[in-house]
Design a protein around this motif. Structure first.
Motif, PDB file in Angstrom:
ATOM      1  N   LYS A 169       1.000   4.342  -2.719  1.00  0.00           N
ATOM      2  CA  LYS A 169       0.285   5.867  -2.330  1.00  0.00           C
ATOM      3  C   LYS A 169       1.413   6.318  -2.860  1.00  0.00           C
TER       4      LYS A 169
ATOM      5  N   TYR B 220       1.023  -1.000  -0.049  1.00  0.00           N
ATOM      6  CA  TYR B 220      -0.166  -0.175   0.387  1.00  0.00           C
ATOM      7  C   TYR B 220       0.881   0.768   0.376  1.00  0.00           C
ATOM      8  N   ASN B 221       1.904   1.608   0.728  1.00  0.00           N
ATOM      9  CA  ASN B 221       2.383   2.746   1.336  1.00  0.00           C
ATOM     10  C   ASN B 221       3.627   2.802  -0.165  1.00  0.00           C
TER      11      ASN B 221
ATOM     12  N   VAL C  93       1.263   6.936  -6.831  1.00  0.00           N
ATOM     13  CA  VAL C  93      -0.299   7.787  -7.049  1.00  0.00           C
ATOM     14  C   VAL C  93       0.510   9.532  -6.593  1.00  0.00           C
ATOM     15  N   GLN C  94       1.127   9.549  -5.895  1.00  0.00           N
ATOM     16  CA  GLN C  94       1.274  10.832  -5.173  1.00  0.00           C
ATOM     17  C   GLN C  94       2.035  11.265  -6.396  1.00  0.00           C
TER      18      GLN C  94
END
Length: 131
Positions: free
Chosen positions: A122, A118-119, A125-126
């Protein structure tokens, strides 16, 4: 429990639900994501058969989509080549399952292919949001 993957009478064919999603892209493009989510729930949560029109009837009712309009497009001669074209386009981006893509300003970015923690996802995406 009668899991769909254990049933010999069910043909698992990704083209059928893909054609349903292509159909929605033509008649209600604003509902593609909710429809795709309902497709996934129908298969993996409820164990529904995508060869059965009732599966789609249930999803259409959930999303308030006109079933007559849907089936006119879904059963049309044009839907198979349209679906094949989407498959070709997807193959130019994705080489494995799952693949998650994002589009921003006409540019397609790969967020992940296969498993990604997940990290890391994320962060991907960022970085796209910051471009």
């Amino acid at each position: 429990i009668d899991f769909i993957t254990n049933r010999q009478d069910v043909v698992l064919d990704s083209e059928i639900p893909s054609s349903a999603i292509v159909t929605i892209s033509k008649i209600a493009p604003e509902l593609i994501l909710p429809f795709a989510m309902e497709i996934l729930k129908a298969r993996y949560f409820y164990g529904k058969d995508f060869n059965d029109d009732q599966t789609y009837e249930d999803i259409l009712a959930t999303l308030n989509i006109d079933s007559k309009l849907f089936f006119e497009h879904f059963k049309s001669e044009e839907i198979k080549p349209a679906t094949q074209e989407v498959f070709k386009k997807a193959a130019s981006y994705a080489r494995s399952y799952p693949t998650l893509l994002a589009e921003k300003n006409g540019q397609v970015y790969m967020l992940e292919q296969g498993y990604l923690p997940y990290n890391d996802l994320k962060a991907n995406v960022q970085s796209i949001l910051e471009k």
